[in-house]
Design an enzyme around this catalytic site. Structure first.
Site, PDB file in Angstrom:
ATOM      1  CG  HIS A   1      -5.752  -9.001   7.833  1.00 41.32           C
ATOM      2  ND1 HIS A   1      -4.198  -9.196   7.861  1.00 41.32           N
ATOM      3  CD2 HIS A   1      -7.048  -8.288   7.162  1.00 41.32           C
ATOM      4  CE1 HIS A   1      -4.628  -7.425   7.673  1.00 41.32           C
ATOM      5  NE2 HIS A   1      -5.562  -7.470   7.321  1.00 41.32           N
TER       6      HIS A   1
ATOM      7  CB  CYS B   1      -4.633  -6.369   3.878  1.00 41.77           C
ATOM      8  SG  CYS B   1      -3.953  -4.601   5.193  1.00 41.77           S
TER       9      CYS B   1
ATOM     10  CD  GLU C   1      -2.212  -1.023   3.169  1.00 41.23           C
ATOM     11  OE1 GLU C   1      -2.822   0.051   2.869  1.00 41.23           O
ATOM     12  OE2 GLU C   1      -2.693  -2.211   3.309  1.00 41.23           O
TER      13      GLU C   1
END
Length: 412
Positions: A242, A115, A83
Site C-alpha cells: 500500500h 485503505c 471512503e
C-alpha cells in the site's frame, strides 16, 4: 485439488487531469526539499464531472466490455470499496451494476475500512469462488475514491490521488494467482485517519505512519506463522505495498528487512531497488488511491519489473482505523500481456496537465462532490477537452448532476 483462483483482469482509472508535484509545492509554498521524500512526480486530479461512481465504472468497463457474453453473465458478485460513499444506504455498487449492464442475478454491495477495504473484498470474493458452490462464477471488486484534500492537508495534499482500481476474479487468473490460505492479518482500533464529514478528511499523520509500520511487521509475522519455510528475502521475487507515498514504502521495507533479514543498509538499498521500485512507478504519477493503492502498485510492478517466468509477489494492504493484511500470489509473463491490453501507462500519460490556478479553481466545485443535495447540475461539456484526450476514445461515464437526490450520469 485446491481451486486456482485469482485476478483474471486488472485495470486502473486515474481520471483525465493531473497536477505536477512541483507545481503544487510551489503553489502552496511548501518546502521543495521534501519532494524527494514523497518520490512523486504528479498526482491525479478529479473534474467536477467525476465522482466515485464514474471512477469505478470507467475502471471496470474496459474489463467487462472485453468479456464474452457468457462470461459477463457469470459475474455473480460486485463489491465496491470506498471512503467516498455517496449515500448512507444506497451503495456505489448499485450504480456500477446498472451502468456496466450486468446480470440481475448478482449480489451487489459496498464495503468500508479505509485503505484496506478492497483487499478484504478480494479475500471475501476469492473465498466464495474457491468454495465451488457456484462453478465458473466470477466476481468484480472495485476500489474507488475521490480526493477531498486541500491546503488544510499540508504535505498530504501532493500525495493524494483520485481514481479506481478494478479487478475481475475467477478461476482463470491471468494477472495474479492467489496463494489461497497464505495470509497474515493484524487489526485494532485507532483514530489515525477519518472522514467525519463528506467533504473533509482528518489525519494524525505521525500516528498513521507508525500504525502502518506496526501492522506491516505483525501481519508479516502472522503470514510467516501460517506458511511453511517463509523467508522475506527468498520467498518473494517482488513486493507491492500500500503506497500512500513512496517514501513511506521505503521506510516500511527498510524496517521489515532489518527485523526479518538482519540486513545491512547496502543490502536493503539494493533489495529495495530490485524488488520494490518497479511497484512505485504508477503511484508516483497518480498518488494515493486509498484501497486501490496496492493494486495500482501491483499493476506498476507487473508492467515494470524485469522478472522472467513465474514470480511470487508479496502484497501488503493497510487501512487506517485500522486493518491490515500481508498476502501473496503468482504472476508470470502472461500477466504483462493481460495488462498490456488495457494500456494503463498510456492512459496515465494522456492526462492533461493543470496549472496550480486551474487546480485551485476546481477544488471548490470538487469539494461538493459527496455532499448530499436535492438538485445539482454539472456542465459536462465544460470539461470536454479533458475527456476527449483519452486514448482510443472509448465511451466514458460522466456525472451530470443530481435530481431529487438521485445521481445521474451520461456516457460521453
Amino acid at each position: 485439488m485446491t481451486a486456482r483462483i485469482g485476478i483474471e483482469a486488472l485495470n486502473v482509472h486515474a481520471g483525465f487531469a493531473q497536477l505536477s508535484t512541483a507545481e503544487l509545492f510551489d503553489g502552496r509554498g511548501l518546502d521543495r526539499e521534501r519532494i524527494g521524500h514523497l518520490m512523486m512526480q504528479a498526482r491525479s486530479v478529479a473534474l467536477p464531472c467525476e465522482d466515485p461512481i464514474t471512477n469505478a465504472v470507467n475502471a471496470a468497463a474496459p474489463i467487462v466490455n472485453r468479456l464474452a457474453p457468457q462470461d459477463k453473465e457469470r459475474i455473480e458478485l460486485i463489491l465496491t470499496s470506498s471512503e467516498s460513499g455517496v449515500d448512507y444506504s444506497k451503495s456505489i455498487a448499485s450504480y456500477v451494476h446498472e451502468y456496466l449492464g450486468l446480470s440481475r442475478k448478482c449480489r451487489v454491495m459496498e464495503v468500508k475500512q479505509a485503505c484496506y477495504a478492497a483487499t478484504g473484498g478480494l479475500q471475501i470474493a476469492a473465498g466464495y469462488l474457491a468454495s465451488g458452490i457456484s462453478a465458473g462464477a466470477k466476481a468484480l471488486v472495485i476500489a474507488t475514491d475521490v480526493s477531498m484534500v486541500d491546503a488544510r492537508a499540508g504535505y498530504a495534499e501532493p500525495a493524494t490521488g483520485t481514481g479506481a482500481s478494478a479487478m475481475l476474479l475467477g478461476d482463470d487468473p491471468r494477472v495474479l494467482a492467489l496463494d489461497l490460505g497464505a495470509f497474515g492479518a493484524h487489526s485494532y482500533e485507532t483514530m489515525d485517519s477519518a472522514r467525519p464529514m463528506p467533504d473533509y478528511d482528518i489525519a494524525d499523520v505521525d500516528g498513521s505512519l507508525f500504525a502502518y509500520l506496526d501492522c506491516l511487521s505483525h501481519s508479516f509475522t502472522d503470514y510467516r506463522g501460517k506458511v511453511a519455510d517463509v523467508d522475506l528475502r527468498t520467498t518473494f521475487d517482488q513486493l507491492a505495498l500500500h503506497t500512500p507515498f513512496a517514501g513511506l514504502v521505503r521506510a516500511a521495507h527498510r524496517k521489515l528487512m532489518r527485523e526479518q533479514a538482519r540486513a545491512t543498509p547496502d543490502v536493503i538499498e539494493a533489495d529495495f531497488a530490485a524488488r520494490v521500485t518497479p511497484s512505485l512507478v504508477y503511484p508516483g504519477q497518480v498518488g494515493n488511491l486509498c484501497s486501490g493503492s496496492v493494486y495500482l502498485a501491483l499493476a506498476s510492478l507487473i508492467d515494470n519489473a524485469p522478472y522472467r517466468g513465474t514470480a511470487r509477489v508479496g502484497l501488503f494492504s493497510y487501512g487506517s482505523g485500522c486493518a491490515s493484511e500481508f498476502f501473496s500470489g503468482l504472476v508470470d509473463e502472461g500477466s504483462r500481456a493481460a495488462l498490456a491490453e488495457l494500456d494503463i501507462a498510456g492512459r496515465l500519460d494522456a492526462r492533461i496537465p493543470l496549472s496550480f490556478a486551474e487546480y485551485a479553481e476546481l477544488l471548490t466545485e470538487n469539494s461538493r462532490c459527496l455532499v448530499p443535495v436535492e438538485n445539482r447540475k454539472i456542465e459536462v461539456e465544460s470539461y470536454r477537452r479533458f475527456l476527449d484526450a483519452r486514448p482510443g476514445r472509448e465511451p466514458v461515464l460522466a456525472y451530470r448532476g443530481t435530481e431529487g437526490y438521485h445521481r445521474t450520469y451520461e456516457w460521453v
